[in-house]
Motif scaffolding. Structure first.
Motif, PDB file in Angstrom:
ATOM      1  N   LEU A  24      14.912  41.802 -32.431  1.00  0.00           N
ATOM      2  CA  LEU A  24      14.162  42.679 -31.529  1.00  0.00           C
ATOM      3  C   LEU A  24      15.153  43.535 -30.748  1.00  0.00           C
ATOM      4  O   LEU A  24      15.910  43.023 -29.921  1.00  0.00           O
ATOM      5  N   ASP A  25      15.151  44.826 -30.998  1.00  0.00           N
ATOM      6  CA  ASP A  25      16.090  45.747 -30.366  1.00  0.00           C
ATOM      7  C   ASP A  25      15.349  46.612 -29.351  1.00  0.00           C
ATOM      8  O   ASP A  25      14.581  47.493 -29.722  1.00  0.00           O
ATOM      9  N   GLU A  26      15.568  46.314 -28.074  1.00  0.00           N
ATOM     10  CA  GLU A  26      14.939  47.061 -26.978  1.00  0.00           C
ATOM     11  C   GLU A  26      13.412  47.116 -27.145  1.00  0.00           C
ATOM     12  O   GLU A  26      12.787  48.133 -26.868  1.00  0.00           O
ATOM     13  N   VAL A  27      12.832  46.018 -27.573  1.00  0.00           N
ATOM     14  CA  VAL A  27      11.398  45.960 -27.873  1.00  0.00           C
ATOM     15  C   VAL A  27      10.521  46.224 -26.650  1.00  0.00           C
ATOM     16  O   VAL A  27       9.398  46.701 -26.775  1.00  0.00           O
ATOM     17  N   THR A  28      11.030  45.974 -25.456  1.00  0.00           N
ATOM     18  CA  THR A  28      10.205  46.129 -24.256  1.00  0.00           C
ATOM     19  C   THR A  28      10.421  47.450 -23.533  1.00  0.00           C
ATOM     20  O   THR A  28       9.796  47.692 -22.501  1.00  0.00           O
ATOM     21  N   ALA A  29      11.275  48.309 -24.052  1.00  0.00           N
ATOM     22  CA  ALA A  29      11.650  49.543 -23.347  1.00  0.00           C
ATOM     23  C   ALA A  29      10.449  50.404 -22.961  1.00  0.00           C
ATOM     24  O   ALA A  29      10.439  51.003 -21.886  1.00  0.00           O
ATOM     25  N   ALA A  30       9.444  50.468 -23.805  1.00  0.00           N
ATOM     26  CA  ALA A  30       8.289  51.339 -23.535  1.00  0.00           C
ATOM     27  C   ALA A  30       7.085  50.575 -22.986  1.00  0.00           C
ATOM     28  O   ALA A  30       6.015  51.154 -22.826  1.00  0.00           O
ATOM     29  N   LEU A  31       7.256  49.288 -22.684  1.00  0.00           N
ATOM     30  CA  LEU A  31       6.117  48.464 -22.286  1.00  0.00           C
ATOM     31  C   LEU A  31       5.988  48.354 -20.775  1.00  0.00           C
ATOM     32  O   LEU A  31       6.986  48.331 -20.052  1.00  0.00           O
ATOM     33  N   ASP A  32       4.736  48.235 -20.302  1.00  0.00           N
ATOM     34  CA  ASP A  32       4.519  47.979 -18.883  1.00  0.00           C
ATOM     35  C   ASP A  32       4.655  46.479 -18.621  1.00  0.00           C
ATOM     36  O   ASP A  32       4.892  45.688 -19.539  1.00  0.00           O
ATOM     37  N   PHE A  33       4.514  46.090 -17.370  1.00  0.00           N
ATOM     38  CA  PHE A  33       4.736  44.699 -16.977  1.00  0.00           C
ATOM     39  C   PHE A  33       3.849  43.731 -17.764  1.00  0.00           C
ATOM     40  O   PHE A  33       4.328  42.713 -18.269  1.00  0.00           O
ATOM     41  N   ASN A  34       2.560  44.024 -17.871  1.00  0.00           N
ATOM     42  CA  ASN A  34       1.643  43.110 -18.557  1.00  0.00           C
ATOM     43  C   ASN A  34       1.983  42.963 -20.034  1.00  0.00           C
ATOM     44  O   ASN A  34       1.969  41.846 -20.567  1.00  0.00           O
ATOM     45  N   ASP A  35       2.286  44.070 -20.705  1.00  0.00           N
ATOM     46  CA  ASP A  35       2.657  43.999 -22.117  1.00  0.00           C
ATOM     47  C   ASP A  35       3.976  43.255 -22.298  1.00  0.00           C
ATOM     48  O   ASP A  35       4.148  42.507 -23.261  1.00  0.00           O
ATOM     49  N   ARG A  36       4.908  43.460 -21.377  1.00  0.00           N
ATOM     50  CA  ARG A  36       6.173  42.722 -21.444  1.00  0.00           C
ATOM     51  C   ARG A  36       5.924  41.226 -21.350  1.00  0.00           C
ATOM     52  O   ARG A  36       6.516  40.449 -22.098  1.00  0.00           O
ATOM     53  N   GLU A  37       5.046  40.821 -20.446  1.00  0.00           N
ATOM     54  CA  GLU A  37       4.754  39.391 -20.286  1.00  0.00           C
ATOM     55  C   GLU A  37       4.148  38.808 -21.561  1.00  0.00           C
ATOM     56  O   GLU A  37       4.459  37.672 -21.936  1.00  0.00           O
ATOM     57  N   ILE A  38       3.298  39.567 -22.230  1.00  0.00           N
ATOM     58  CA  ILE A  38       2.716  39.119 -23.498  1.00  0.00           C
ATOM     59  C   ILE A  38       3.819  38.920 -24.530  1.00  0.00           C
ATOM     60  O   ILE A  38       3.872  37.904 -25.235  1.00  0.00           O
ATOM     61  N   VAL A  39       4.719  39.896 -24.622  1.00  0.00           N
ATOM     62  CA  VAL A  39       5.820  39.799 -25.584  1.00  0.00           C
ATOM     63  C   VAL A  39       6.730  38.624 -25.227  1.00  0.00           C
ATOM     64  O   VAL A  39       7.157  37.870 -26.115  1.00  0.00           O
ATOM     65  N   PHE A  40       7.023  38.418 -23.959  1.00  0.00           N
ATOM     66  CA  PHE A  40       7.874  37.301 -23.552  1.00  0.00           C
ATOM     67  C   PHE A  40       7.252  35.963 -23.943  1.00  0.00           C
ATOM     68  O   PHE A  40       7.937  35.077 -24.447  1.00  0.00           O
ATOM     69  N   ALA A  41       5.962  35.809 -23.691  1.00  0.00           N
ATOM     70  CA  ALA A  41       5.282  34.562 -24.054  1.00  0.00           C
ATOM     71  C   ALA A  41       5.347  34.334 -25.558  1.00  0.00           C
ATOM     72  O   ALA A  41       5.564  33.207 -26.022  1.00  0.00           O
ATOM     73  N   LEU A  42       5.186  35.394 -26.315  1.00  0.00           N
ATOM     74  CA  LEU A  42       5.256  35.302 -27.770  1.00  0.00           C
ATOM     75  C   LEU A  42       6.658  34.899 -28.219  1.00  0.00           C
ATOM     76  O   LEU A  42       6.826  34.005 -29.056  1.00  0.00           O
ATOM     77  N   ILE A  43       7.678  35.526 -27.651  1.00  0.00           N
ATOM     78  CA  ILE A  43       9.063  35.199 -28.000  1.00  0.00           C
ATOM     79  C   ILE A  43       9.364  33.745 -27.656  1.00  0.00           C
ATOM     80  O   ILE A  43       9.964  33.012 -28.458  1.00  0.00           O
ATOM     81  N   GLU A  44       8.939  33.309 -26.493  1.00  0.00           N
ATOM     82  CA  GLU A  44       9.186  31.930 -26.074  1.00  0.00           C
ATOM     83  C   GLU A  44       8.486  30.945 -27.018  1.00  0.00           C
ATOM     84  O   GLU A  44       9.061  29.907 -27.379  1.00  0.00           O
ATOM     85  N   ARG A  45       7.273  31.261 -27.438  1.00  0.00           N
ATOM     86  CA  ARG A  45       6.560  30.389 -28.371  1.00  0.00           C
ATOM     87  C   ARG A  45       7.261  30.340 -29.727  1.00  0.00           C
ATOM     88  O   ARG A  45       7.459  29.265 -30.305  1.00  0.00           O
TER      89      ARG A  45
END
Length: 107
Positions: A24-45
């Protein structure tokens, strides 16, 4: 589609294949806080499930939240690889861009 939605779709397409390694290369650069949290939870899982994740980011808060080991690059070369424990944003930045830290102390 907005860039953030495009990013999430690309990530979803990659996950359909159930990868064992995910880069994942700069996957969150264009995301807002809520979308970032979704991606973080997914990565952690995915990490808990045994997926190896190479997470590339300039955002130190993300690096420190998601990483177990951190490799710092400067000019395309490895500067240091270390465990996350004890790492701070300031320490990481000093290794990534020592000239910035030097300028701050001389200003």
């Amino acid at each position: 589609l907005p860039l953030a939605t495009q990013q999430l779709i690309v990530l979803a397409r990659a996950l359909v294949r159930r990868p064992r390694i995910l880069i994942l290369d700069e996957v969150t650069a264009a995301l807002d806080f809520n979308d970032r949290e979704i991606v973080f939870a997914l990565i952690e899982r995915l990490a808990r499930e045994g997926c190896l994740i190479l997470f590339i980011s300039h955002r130190m808060d993300e690096v420190l939240r998601l990483s177990h080991r951190i490799t710092i690059l400067r000019g395309g070369r490895v500067v240091e690889t270390r465990d996350r424990a004890g790492a701070t944003p300031e320490m990481l930045l000093a290794r990534m861009a020592p000239e910035i830290i030097s300028e701050r102390h001389h200003a």
